[in-house]
Design an enzyme around this catalytic site. Structure first.
Site: not given
Length: 185
Positions: A11, A43, A55, A134
């Site tokens: 994500t 998300k 989020g 990430s």
């Protein structure tokens, strides 16, 4: 919790506060090991009568647990984001069950932008930009550069920065959700 805000694969979440708006953007890709299993996950979501946007990066079930607990804090403290964030972070750090949750989250309202973690962190970034997951580092770097060197709106910066992150991070796609709150003057 010893992991960093970018250790969560799968994500990218980016929050930006600029001029009269605060935005939170998230990609839609969900991976399981080395396989993409979903392209259009949401998300980023609104809480507390749509006045708060959050989020998450990390394990989905853990994130939904945190959303529920955070929403309960918001209800308890009448939508006060700062107080709710601090109380959630305290619980998250000290509760035996919550400490095992593998997630980080960003929470914003019309005035504040925070990163929350199981380490007890409630961090407000200096420049009004924070990225997690990430692809958080490339998204934050791109957004920071665009904020400094362009006249783009917060929404436009978020969109461009997320697309840049998606072109670099294999765990991030270009199916982006953006939620925006207008700053009240």
């Amino acid at each position: 919790m010893s992991s960093s805000y970018t250790d969560y694969h799968g994500t990218t979440i980016l929050a930006i506060k600029k001029d009269n708006s605060v935005v939170v953007a998230g990609d839609g890709q969900v991976t399981l090991n080395n396989t993409v299993v979903k392209h259009s996950a949401k998300k980023v979501r609104r809480l507390y009568n749509d006045k708060i946007v959050v989020g998450f990066a990390g394990a989905t079930a853990d994130a939904f647990n945190l959303f529920d607990r955070f929403e309960a804090k918001l209800e308890r403290y009448n939508g006060n984001l700062t107080r709710s964030a601090v109380e959630l972070a305290k619980d998250w750090r000290t509760d035996k069950y919550l400490r095992r949750l593998e997630a980080v989250m960003i929470a914003v309202d019309h005035m504040n932008l925070y990163l929350l973690s199981g380490n007890g962190d409630v961090i407000e970034p200096d420049e009004g930009v924070i990225g997690i997951g990430s692809g958080g580092v490339p998204a934050q770097a791109a957004a920071t550069a665009l904020m400094r060197k362009s006249s783009l709106s917060a929404r436009e910066i978020a969109s461009e920065a997320m697309n840049i992150a998606a072109s670099i991070c294999i765990y991030t796609n270009k199916n982006i959700t953006i939620e925006e709150i207008q700053v009240q003057e």
